[in-house]
Motif scaffolding. Structure first.
Motif, mmCIF file in Angstrom:
data_model
loop_
_atom_site.group_PDB
_atom_site.id
_atom_site.type_symbol
_atom_site.label_atom_id
_atom_site.label_comp_id
_atom_site.label_asym_id
_atom_site.label_seq_id
_atom_site.Cartn_x
_atom_site.Cartn_y
_atom_site.Cartn_z
ATOM 1 N N LYS A 339 5.307 -26.384 27.951
ATOM 2 C CA LYS A 339 4.676 -26.754 29.221
ATOM 3 C C LYS A 339 5.717 -26.799 30.346
ATOM 4 O O LYS A 339 6.769 -27.406 30.225
ATOM 5 N N GLY A 340 5.421 -26.099 31.422
ATOM 6 C CA GLY A 340 6.279 -26.109 32.598
ATOM 7 C C GLY A 340 7.447 -25.144 32.542
ATOM 8 O O GLY A 340 8.199 -25.021 33.512
ATOM 9 N N PHE A 341 7.601 -24.425 31.411
ATOM 10 C CA PHE A 341 8.772 -23.549 31.248
ATOM 11 C C PHE A 341 8.806 -22.442 32.299
ATOM 12 O O PHE A 341 9.840 -22.200 32.927
ATOM 13 N N VAL A 342 7.693 -21.751 32.488
ATOM 14 C CA VAL A 342 7.659 -20.630 33.438
ATOM 15 C C VAL A 342 7.986 -21.110 34.845
ATOM 16 O O VAL A 342 8.761 -20.468 35.569
ATOM 17 N N GLU A 343 7.441 -22.241 35.234
ATOM 18 C CA GLU A 343 7.684 -22.773 36.574
ATOM 19 C C GLU A 343 9.150 -23.167 36.740
ATOM 20 O O GLU A 343 9.771 -22.882 37.766
ATOM 21 N N ARG A 344 9.719 -23.804 35.710
ATOM 22 C CA ARG A 344 11.097 -24.286 35.812
ATOM 23 C C ARG A 344 12.116 -23.146 35.860
ATOM 24 O O ARG A 344 13.198 -23.287 36.425
ATOM 25 N N THR A 345 11.776 -22.021 35.229
ATOM 26 C CA THR A 345 12.753 -20.929 35.114
ATOM 27 C C THR A 345 12.438 -19.735 36.023
ATOM 28 O O THR A 345 13.095 -18.696 35.922
ATOM 29 N N LYS A 346 11.466 -19.873 36.914
ATOM 30 C CA LYS A 346 10.991 -18.711 37.663
ATOM 31 C C LYS A 346 12.053 -18.093 38.565
ATOM 32 O O LYS A 346 11.961 -16.916 38.917
#
Length: 479
Positions: A339-346
């Motif tokens: 959860k939240g990985f894509v947003e954190r690493t974008k």
């Protein structure tokens, strides 16, 4: 009578030579055969027809790859009668065996009506049952070996190795393959640890001596000790022709900045600094478990490096889960990320579902490393583009390939597996950082640059691989 025989012979010799090729199921077997076919048809006026056994109707990707090559898709072989736990090696052998009637019918149809004369039948390592059919039509048989010279050398010693294992009750931990670095038994191909698969592979290996030659997708600078050993003349061993690297070579324009504006990942790569991105891809067949996807995601995040990750739906039971099964496109693989990985690493990473144009990606100037399942095609594509590796083997002979690239070729790092069977996030973060930023990575990059230059040379006009292909072509034109 003598005049008519001589006339018929002259008529046959005036026909264009035709080579039949037959890969085993799987893109990894088909792609190098296509590249080999291109060289024969373009440079030596030899016709090629690829006949393709399979379990499913052809995919769009397969038909696209074959659009400039004569090919025939054989009738699909159903796998519905086999247990769901059947291993990949047995599925491949089953497919070839059940396709034999179609192969015979195809050869009969073409040899009886073609304006060509068939001068060779080339199969890959799982296709040796078709030798008998080729013999019926008086066609010389050859093997196209789609893996390493290391694995080929081991093939010649399989019966002897099995006998040694039986005598020692399996206690021999190090395996010495002629011309290669020693390999721990745990790193041997997965199928060799299963008696049923091992017996099938040994049956194929025993038929290798029936071939007129073995075409090997490697080259001397890459595996010098092994190839020198393989090319020694020995009774019962056909001549070995190292013709690699047979890969899809990308043009200089794409290497500079990826000129396919229709592909999102290439557009993204255009915006990244030179040599800054780690490409993460496990091939067409490789799959990770749900828990391993979590660890990989968090490890990439911990590394603080740029990455391009091709993700597929997880499979908790089979690391080759997408080899025969089309990935379930109804489920978005991105849903399985933390959860939240894509947003954190974008700002540093891009995750793409299911597929990316690997040849173009590895040729892009922004790529500085490749986390790979160690399929041989992927390794060769890395070599021709000078991209160092993180070795993450999943199935088949990939652990052997990992030993080759880390301990022999010295162009890659291999993460340690934890006690729970997972490569843990801290280990992933550390290995990625070492490759992309550390002194180890610099040494690997320099070594890979040397191999890249050697690869360019061997496929050049007077290169050793070009000469090997020419030798085969001249032989086939004389048949």
């Amino acid at each position: 009578m003598e005049y008519h025989v001589k006339q018929r012979k002259q008529q046959q010799q005036s026909l264009i030579p035709l080579v039949f090729m037959m890969p085993s199921p799987g893109k990894g077997h088909l792609i190098p055969m296509i590249e080999f076919s291109k060289k024969l048809t373009k440079n030596y006026d030899i016709g090629v027809t690829i006949i393709i056994p399979s379990n499913n109707p052809p995919t769009e990707a397969e038909t696209t790859m074959l659009r400039h090559i004569n090919h025939i898709f054989l009738r699909p072989v159903p796998l519905s009668g086999l247990p769901s736990t059947t291993k990949i090696e047995l599925l491949i052998s089953h497919t070839i065996h059940q396709s034999l009637p179609s192969i015979r019918q195809t050869l009969h149809s073409i040899t009886s009506s073609s304006r060509h004369r068939v001068t060779a039948f080339v199969v890959d390592l799982f296709g040796t049952e078709a030798f008998d059919i080729a013999s019926e039509f008086n066609i010389p048989s050859y093997i196209f070996f789609t893996s390493t010279s290391m694995f080929l050398s081991f093939f010649f010693h399989l019966p002897q190795w099995k006998a040694t294992q039986c005598e020692s009750n399996g206690s021999t931990e190090l395996v010495q393959i002629p011309g290669c670095v020693p390999i721990h038994i745990k790193d041997l191909a997965d199928g060799l640890k299963d008696d049923e698969i091992l017996n099938v592979i040994i049956q194929h290996a025993k038929r290798f001596k029936l071939a007129q030659g073995i075409i090997e997708n490697s080259f001397l600078d890459l595996e010098p000790g092994t190839i020198k050993e393989l090319q020694k003349v020995k009774p019962g061993r056909p001549p070995v022709y190292p013709v690699g690297p047979l890969v899809n070579m990308v043009n200089d324009q794409t290497k500079m900045h990826g000129n396919n504006n229709d592909n999102a990942c290439l557009r993204w790569l255009n915006e990244q600094p030179r040599g800054s991105v780690l490409f993460v891809c496990f091939g067409s067949g490789g799959t990770l478990s749900s828990a391993q996807i979590d660890e990989l995601a968090l490890g990439l995040e911990m590394s603080e490096q740029r990455f391009l990750w091709v993700i597929k739906n997880p499979n908790d039971k089979d690391s080759s889960g997408s080899f025969f099964n089309v990935n379930n496109i109804l489920n978005d693989p991105l849903n399985f990320l933390p959860k939240g990985f894509v947003e954190r690493t974008k700002r540093k990473g891009l995750v793409v579902p299911n597929w990316a144009p690997q040849a173009q990606v590895l040729a892009h100037e922004s790529i500085g490393g490749f986390l790979t399942h160690c399929g041989w095609n992927s390794i060769l594509e890395s070599v021709v583009n000078g991209v160092p590796l993180i070795a993450w083997p999943l199935y088949a002979e990939q652990k052997m390939n990992a030993v080759l690239i880390t301990r022999d070729m010295k162009v890659g790092l291999r993460p340690e597996i934890g006690e729970d069977g997972l490569v843990e996030r801290e280990e992933i973060g550390s290995v990625v950082k070492r490759l992309m930023e550390g002194e180890e990575g610099k040494k690997l990059r320099y070594r890979m640059k040397e191999l890249k230059e050697a690869a360019i040379e061997v496929v050049g006009e007077n290169g050793s691989s070009t000469k090997q292909i020419e030798e085969l072509a001249l032989k086939w034109k004389k048949v």
